[in-house]
Design a protein around this motif. Structure first.
Motif, PDB file in Angstrom:
ATOM      1  N   ILE A  88      -4.094 -10.779   9.685  1.00 16.25           N
ATOM      2  CA  ILE A  88      -5.079  -9.761   9.337  1.00 16.25           C
ATOM      3  C   ILE A  88      -6.344  -9.962  10.158  1.00 16.25           C
ATOM      4  N   ILE A 109     -14.716 -20.581   5.846  1.00 17.47           N
ATOM      5  CA  ILE A 109     -13.391 -20.117   5.425  1.00 17.47           C
ATOM      6  C   ILE A 109     -12.315 -20.776   6.280  1.00 17.47           C
ATOM      7  N   PHE A 131     -11.153   0.097   1.691  1.00 19.86           N
ATOM      8  CA  PHE A 131     -11.525   1.248   2.521  1.00 19.86           C
ATOM      9  C   PHE A 131     -11.544   2.528   1.697  1.00 19.86           C
ATOM     10  N   ILE A 132     -10.562   2.655   0.806  1.00 16.51           N
ATOM     11  CA  ILE A 132     -10.517   3.856  -0.025  1.00 16.51           C
ATOM     12  C   ILE A 132     -11.758   3.901  -0.921  1.00 16.51           C
ATOM     13  N   TYR A 191      -5.145   4.963   4.810  1.00 15.77           N
ATOM     14  CA  TYR A 191      -5.025   3.872   3.841  1.00 15.77           C
ATOM     15  C   TYR A 191      -4.201   4.314   2.644  1.00 15.77           C
ATOM     16  N   PHE A 204      -7.629  -2.876  10.860  1.00 13.64           N
ATOM     17  CA  PHE A 204      -6.939  -2.735   9.572  1.00 13.64           C
ATOM     18  C   PHE A 204      -6.079  -1.476   9.552  1.00 13.64           C
ATOM     19  N   VAL A 242      -8.847 -13.900   7.841  1.00  9.67           N
ATOM     20  CA  VAL A 242     -10.159 -13.496   7.319  1.00  9.67           C
ATOM     21  C   VAL A 242     -11.260 -14.251   8.049  1.00  9.67           C
ATOM     22  N   THR A 280      -0.578   4.451   3.539  1.00  8.66           N
ATOM     23  CA  THR A 280       0.013   3.113   3.625  1.00  8.66           C
ATOM     24  C   THR A 280       0.307   2.548   2.242  1.00  8.66           C
ATOM     25  N   GLY A 324     -13.054  -1.207  11.515  1.00  7.09           N
ATOM     26  CA  GLY A 324     -11.863  -1.103  10.676  1.00  7.09           C
ATOM     27  C   GLY A 324     -10.593  -0.689  11.393  1.00  7.09           C
ATOM     28  N   MET A 357      -6.570  -2.129   1.746  1.00  2.00           N
ATOM     29  CA  MET A 357      -6.569  -0.656   1.821  1.00  2.00           C
ATOM     30  C   MET A 357      -7.507  -0.081   0.760  1.00  2.00           C
ATOM     31  N   LEU A 392      -3.030  -2.409  11.244  1.00  2.00           N
ATOM     32  CA  LEU A 392      -2.188  -3.164  10.317  1.00  2.00           C
ATOM     33  C   LEU A 392      -1.438  -2.201   9.388  1.00  2.00           C
ATOM     34  N   ALA A 393      -2.178  -1.203   8.922  1.00  2.00           N
ATOM     35  CA  ALA A 393      -1.552  -0.184   8.079  1.00  2.00           C
ATOM     36  C   ALA A 393      -0.456   0.528   8.852  1.00  2.00           C
ATOM     37  N   ILE A 409       2.727  -1.501   9.081  1.00  2.00           N
ATOM     38  CA  ILE A 409       3.534  -1.441   7.863  1.00  2.00           C
ATOM     39  C   ILE A 409       4.217  -0.087   7.769  1.00  2.00           C
TER      40      ILE A 409
END
Lengths: 323, 379
Positions: free
Chosen positions: A39, B344, B154-155, A295, A241, A96, A298, A238, B151, A244-245, A248
């Motif tokens: 990610i 992290i 973001f939503i 999003y 991401f 992350v 996905t 973003g 996800m 990444l979506a 998938i």
């Protein structure tokens, strides 16, 4: 005719917007197919964008920029590999971490080196990848239908766009027609079997994350040197991401990945195009809805409501040799 | 899968290794400061002085820490159950909607001590519900909770932009935020608490009563995880889902309940910046606090005491970082983002990096401490 022109323009911006997604998505494909969840695509892309813009403006060469973008992105990919392959750390946590390190250091270093509030200096024409005009594109521009399609859609993009789309069949060929690809897929499904066959699981996975780094580096270079003329802070916004979506959504397959990225790029292009103007039948759609749609799609796909997305079986699990 | 690492004495496991990891993270951060062309030691001194030098600084440090305690606890609760809730950011953001509804409709009617509990409930409810959907999808449809919660971040952001710009924003206002809350929805400050310790009068710091709530929640989480049946089941499931299933623990129930608790804690994180500081709900008010929670939980090893300490450390970084950016303009507050990432990385993903070396050290100093002399006795 007017509708046709709008359509061509929208498709043209679809291509431009989906290229970074496509490169990042294919990048994730290599890594995840080998059983390493990633990610950190977003962070690697951002670092690649910064490195390429910075190097291009200092050395006045787009190629050095691209090389530096790839180099830095691969370095971060190796950090991810070091944490998740060698030290068997949590792959999500490592991803992350890379996102944060990239987000912070691009701003800090950009400000310290260029003093422009986190931007890099605007790139001059020679420091970017220029549009390639195919032979005859200008000649047939005025021919109806074929003219705009050839000269706007097919011709007139930068080299990196063509690389991105050529990477799709290339990735397919590597994964499904070479020995390396077969082993890469095997190590993502059943590393113990690969290990039994006398092949190093660690080295295979390292090679996979290096592929990831190269592609995210190109994706970053595209953002900073083609789509924009320089680095702007948090310019990936973003996209890693969404990639990444898309990965998938594409069920970890290269050709599907291209269509998924084109779809998400198309949604983006439509959202920009409409900007509050009402649609026929549905009426006015809030921009935010269009932005959230990739999003939402996905999530719906992941839930198995439209087909089932089954990730590589050994994904996310560090491999421990039995002792 | 064989256990890759042998046991260490507890103090090394919970004290030494996290400290070593943290130290490495800060050394690497120091290298970044060096790369920028500043002196890392001077930067560290400015940072600590900015955070703890004056009462004002301490109040700000604790104000930031408050938010991180909530988000850290949220991540930790999910960790104990083997779930990675990366959606704290979105859950906190959506909780802002619940707070806005409660505060805007009741702030002229109720005093703060009646409104606060309702707002807590609303924030927790909205956060929990936003976590419930990914939880349900994980439990029933098998979709990966990490991906769905990303996800959902973001939503949530899209929904909040839409709500704040098109729905809640007062007519005629320019800024995408709610109107300012009246007195009834403004939390009382706790600055007098710091003044009690002999610090000079604190002029304006948003350190407020939600800090107490955060400490209470930390205690409740400890109670939940280590002193209740539910907590035991959560830990069992986190340790081995198979064993939990064999013991008759309902997978669906435990995932749903854990994620709702985690989401509720994330939701409560929204109380501090909205009712405690800005007195409105504005665009992007969470500003990454949900992600800080990941670093805090990893650093605090998912234990409430560790989380409170780690939160104060991050509060210090935020407050001291603000002071630092005045003194060294090259080091903006984005430096914290790097430190966060490094923490992290070293406390989370690379937590085992130094373990073999430390184990070898212990083994050579006293074989007994790593259980070598007791081999054969059985664990």
């Amino acid at each position: 005719m007017d509708f046709f022109n709008v359509a061509v323009q929208t498709l043209d911006s679809t291509i431009r917007l989906s290229v970074p997604l496509l490169l990042a998505c294919l990048a994730g494909l290599y890594s995840e197919r080998s059983g390493i969840f990633d990610i950190g695509l977003e962070g690697k892309m951002l670092a690649g964008a910064f490195a390429s813009a910075a190097a291009a403006s200092v050395f006045h060469s787009a190629w050095i920029g691209l090389g530096m973008g790839i180099l830095i992105s691969v370095a971060l990919a190796l950090v991810h590999g070091f944490a998740s392959i060698t030290h068997r750390g949590n792959q999500i946590v490592s991803g992350v971490a890379i996102n944060f390190v990239a987000a912070g250091s691009t701003i800090i270093l950009g400000q310290a080196w260029f003093q422009q509030g986190g931007r890099t200096p605007a790139l001059a024409p020679g420091e970017r990848f220029e549009a390639i005009v195919f032979p005859g594109a200008d000649a047939i521009r005025d021919v109806p239908i074929i003219g705009p399609i050839y000269s706007e859609l097919i011709s007139g993009h930068s080299l990196l766009v063509y690389i991105a789309f050529l990477a799709v069949p290339f990735t397919w060929w590597v994964l499904f027609r070479t020995r390396f690809g077969l082993r890469l897929r095997a190590v993502g499904e059943n590393p113990a079997a690969v290990d039994t066959a006398g092949i190093s699981v660690e080295w295979l996975r390292y090679r996979a994350v290096i592929c990831t780094g190269i592609l995210t580096g190109i994706a970053g270079a595209y953002l900073a040197m083609v789509q924009n003329a320089g680095f702007v802070k948090d310019m990936t916004a973003g996209k890693g991401f969404i990639a990444l979506a898309a990965l998938i959504f594409a069920k970890w397959k290269p050709v599907n990945a291209m269509f998924a990225c084109l779809l998400f790029g198309f949604l983006d292009a439509i959202a920009i195009r409409l900007q509050g103007s009402p649609l026929p039948v549905i009426g006015k759609v809030p921009v935010q809805f269009m932005q959230a749609l990739p999003y939402v799609l996905t999530v719906v796909l992941l839930a198995g409501f439209i087909g089932k997305a089954i990730p590589p079986r050994a994904g996310g699990v560090p491999y421990v040799k039995e002792r | 899968m064989s256990a890759p690492y042998a046991k260490l004495p507890a103090w090394a496991d919970y004290g030494l290794i996290p400290l070593v990891n943290l130290a490495v993270a800060f050394i690497v951060a120091g290298l970044v400061v060096l790369l920028v062309g500043e002196n890392p030691f001077r930067a560290a001194v400015i940072l600590v002085e900015g955070a703890f030098g004056r009462g004002q600084g301490i109040a700000y440090t604790l104000f930031y820490a408050t938010t991180f305690i909530f988000s850290g606890l949220s991540v930790a609760v999910a960790f104990h159950c083997g779930l990675f809730n990366i959606g704290g950011e979105g859950q906190g953001y959506i909780a802002g909607l619940g707070i806005a509804i409660v505060c805007l409709s009741l702030d002229s009617v109720l005093p703060w001590y009646l409104l606060f509990p309702i707002a807590i409930a609303a924030a927790a409810l909205f956060g929990a519900l936003w976590a419930l959907i990914p939880a349900w999808l994980q439990a029933k449809r098998g979709s990966h909770i990490v991906i769905t919660t990303i996800m959902f971040n973001f939503i949530a952001a899209s929904i909040m932009v839409y709500m704040l710009v098109d729905v809640i924003k007062p007519v005629g206002a320019m800024a995408p935020q709610t109107r300012n809350f009246l007195d009834g929805a403004q939390l009382p400050k706790l600055n007098w608490l710091i003044e009690l310790f002999g610090f000079a009068k604190i002029r304006s710091a948003p350190f407020n009563i939600s800090f107490i709530l955060a400490l209470v929640m930390a205690w409740l989480v400890w109670l939940l995880i280590w002193r209740t049946k539910l907590g035991y089941e959560m830990r069992t499931y986190g340790f081995s889902p198979k064993a939990a299933r064999y013991a008759g623990i309902s997978e669906t129930r435990i995932i749903l309940v854990t994620m709702m608790i985690s989401g509720a804690l994330s939701g409560m994180m929204a109380l501090n910046p909205t009712m405690g500081d800005q007195h409105n709900v504005a665009l992007d008010f969470v500003s990454g606090a949900g992600f800080v929670g990941i670093a805090v939980a990893l650093m605090g090893r998912s234990h409430p005491v560790g989380i409170v300490l780690a939160s104060i450390l991050f509060g210090m970084l935020y407050q001291g970082g603000a002071e630092l950016s005045f003194e060294m303009p090259n080091i903006s507050r984005d430096m914290i983002v790097i430190i966060q990432g490094l923490v992290i990385l070293f406390a989370g993903a690379l937590e085992h990096m130094f373990r073999p070396a430390i184990q070898a050290l212990f083994a050579s100093l006293s074989p007994k401490s790593v259980g070598m002399a007791e081999a054969g006795k059985g664990a």
